[in-house]
Design a protein around this motif. Structure first.
Motif, mmCIF file in Angstrom:
data_model
loop_
_atom_site.group_PDB
_atom_site.id
_atom_site.type_symbol
_atom_site.label_atom_id
_atom_site.label_comp_id
_atom_site.label_asym_id
_atom_site.label_seq_id
_atom_site.Cartn_x
_atom_site.Cartn_y
_atom_site.Cartn_z
ATOM 1 N N HIS A 90 66.102 68.659 -83.687
ATOM 2 C CA HIS A 90 66.232 67.728 -83.141
ATOM 3 C C HIS A 90 66.737 67.094 -81.047
ATOM 4 C CE1 HIS A 90 63.916 66.502 -86.523
ATOM 5 N NE2 HIS A 90 65.221 66.048 -87.454
ATOM 6 N N THR A 91 65.721 66.701 -80.386
ATOM 7 C CA THR A 91 66.020 67.011 -79.342
ATOM 8 C C THR A 91 66.010 65.089 -78.425
ATOM 9 O OG1 THR A 91 64.868 69.337 -78.844
ATOM 10 C CG2 THR A 91 65.719 67.675 -76.978
ATOM 11 N N ARG A 92 66.821 64.780 -77.627
ATOM 12 C CA ARG A 92 67.100 63.153 -77.678
ATOM 13 C C ARG A 92 66.568 63.645 -76.261
ATOM 14 N NH1 ARG A 92 68.828 59.457 -80.208
ATOM 15 N NH2 ARG A 92 70.580 60.446 -81.684
ATOM 16 N N GLY A 104 55.787 62.430 -76.204
ATOM 17 C CA GLY A 104 56.203 63.695 -77.818
ATOM 18 C C GLY A 104 55.661 64.641 -77.302
ATOM 19 N N ASP A 125 55.830 65.547 -84.035
ATOM 20 C CA ASP A 125 56.713 65.745 -83.499
ATOM 21 C C ASP A 125 57.363 64.628 -83.115
ATOM 22 O OD1 ASP A 125 58.501 67.066 -81.579
ATOM 23 O OD2 ASP A 125 57.649 65.778 -80.262
ATOM 24 N N LYS A 180 58.617 63.332 -86.145
ATOM 25 C CA LYS A 180 59.936 64.260 -86.942
ATOM 26 C C LYS A 180 60.943 63.059 -85.677
ATOM 27 C CE LYS A 180 58.526 69.007 -87.659
ATOM 28 N NZ LYS A 180 58.456 69.972 -87.292
ATOM 29 N N GLN A 181 60.781 62.616 -84.280
ATOM 30 C CA GLN A 181 61.511 62.396 -83.436
ATOM 31 C C GLN A 181 61.675 60.423 -83.704
ATOM 32 O OE1 GLN A 181 62.973 63.998 -81.405
ATOM 33 N NE2 GLN A 181 62.029 65.741 -80.147
ATOM 34 N N ASN A 237 65.512 59.412 -82.410
ATOM 35 C CA ASN A 237 65.917 59.350 -81.438
ATOM 36 C C ASN A 237 64.547 58.581 -80.543
ATOM 37 O OD1 ASN A 237 67.522 61.397 -81.362
ATOM 38 N ND2 ASN A 237 65.049 62.784 -81.354
#
Length: 331
Positions: A3-5, A73, A78, A81-82, A87
């Motif tokens: 996961h990307t912040r 996003g 996605d 997931k975030q 996030n």
């Protein structure tokens, strides 16, 4: 799962991206509003995001005590997931996203559903000879992506007539190509949403809309929250949901007036007001109705949708339906 912040540079503020109409005034900042990030699945300029944009533009979020920033996003799955990873506290999805990700350990639920009917519409050229799902056999139909909810709904629509993907030439052509292919005659129809119909008719091509609602129980857009957020900040979720539903109700009550206001909030549509009015009227008539309580999820419909996804191999196992949604915040 990675996961990307999101950095602050990725925050899409109303003043920077979508016009000064949503820019917080000094008086608003003085009220010590709670900062809240909402994650959109795509840039929030589409009429599909009308309820949220109107809630912002009409000050409903401010009244609820929020200063909302928008983040973009990469699609509804996605976003799920975030949000599940913490996030973003809340995000916009299509209702099938929890079905897709919950079984993989992503702790996310729907907390509000924008309408009781299906989001995807089968839009065909009037000269295509397509009047019902069975007529799709041997035809070329465009879709945005093979990973998009509209494609899954198209498969469900085809299955209702006993057709498989081998019977229909389904082309994934992106968010612009999906309507351009129909306008140019490269496809006889598209798995589309109301926002994509005006660009076709603007070229002079006449179309016929076949609502998937009549054949397949797919669903609309929704707001997602994580299990942790539901436990930790239920009051925040409830206030945000109610403010958002006010935006949806406004569209249902007066689609033409709210379309005009949407153009002032999202100035990219200036000069194309007729397209927004068309889309808002379609949402008000064909997507938003069908709920006894605005925003509620129908567990029976959700269960049927999950059964279809399992049968088609989109998911490997079923999740208890009660873990995919909660209606506690819409009441």
């Amino acid at each position: 799962m990675r996961h990307t912040r999101f950095s602050r540079r990725q925050i899409v503020t109303a003043g920077a991206a979508f016009g000064a109409g949503l820019l917080a005034a000094p008086a608003v900042r003085a009220q010590s509003l709670e900062k809240l990030t909402y994650l959109f699945p795509a840039p929030p300029v589409l009429p599909a995001f009308g309820p949220i944009r109107l809630a912002q533009g009409r000050g409903y979020f401010k009244e609820a005590g929020f200063d909302v920033d928008f983040v973009v996003g990469r699609g509804g799955v996605d976003v799920a997931k975030q949000v599940g990873a913490g996030n973003a506290p809340l995000g916009g999805i299509v209702a099938d996203a929890p079905i897709m990700v919950r079984g993989n350990g992503v702790p996310v639920k729907m907390v509000c559903l924008f309408g009781g009917r299906g989001f995807m519409q089968l839009v065909v050229r009037e000269d295509s000879g397509i009047e019902k799902p069975a007529d799709l056999k041997g035809k070329t139909i465009s879709t945005m992506s093979y990973q998009d909810t509209t494609f899954y709904a198209l498969l469900g629509l085809m299955a209702s007539a006993g057709l498989t993907q081998n019977d229909v030439d389904v082309q994934q052509v992106g968010p612009t190509g999906v309507w351009q292919f129909v306008a140019e005659g490269k496809a006889q129809g598209m798995a589309g949403v109301p926002d994509w119909i005006p660009p076709i008719t603007a070229t002079g091509v006449k179309v016929r809309v076949i609502p998937t609602e009549q054949y397949f129980p797919h669903m609309g857009q929704a707001i997602a929250a994580s299990d942790d957020m539901i436990k930790q900040k239920p009051d925040m979720i409830r206030k945000f949901v109610h403010a958002s539903l006010r935006g949806m109700k406004d569209i249902m009550d007066n689609p033409d007036k709210t379309a005009e206001e949407f153009v002032t909030i999202v100035p990219e549509w200036k000069g194309k007001e007729a397209g927004v009015k068309f889309a808002f009227n379609m949402y008000a008539k064909d997507v938003y109705p069908g709920q006894k309580v605005l925003g509620e999820v129908d567990p029976e419909r959700l269960s049927k949708l999950q059964d279809f996804y399992l049968a088609k191999g989109f998911i490997q196992k079923k999740t208890p339906v009660s873990e995919l949604y909660t209606n506690e915040f819409v009441k």
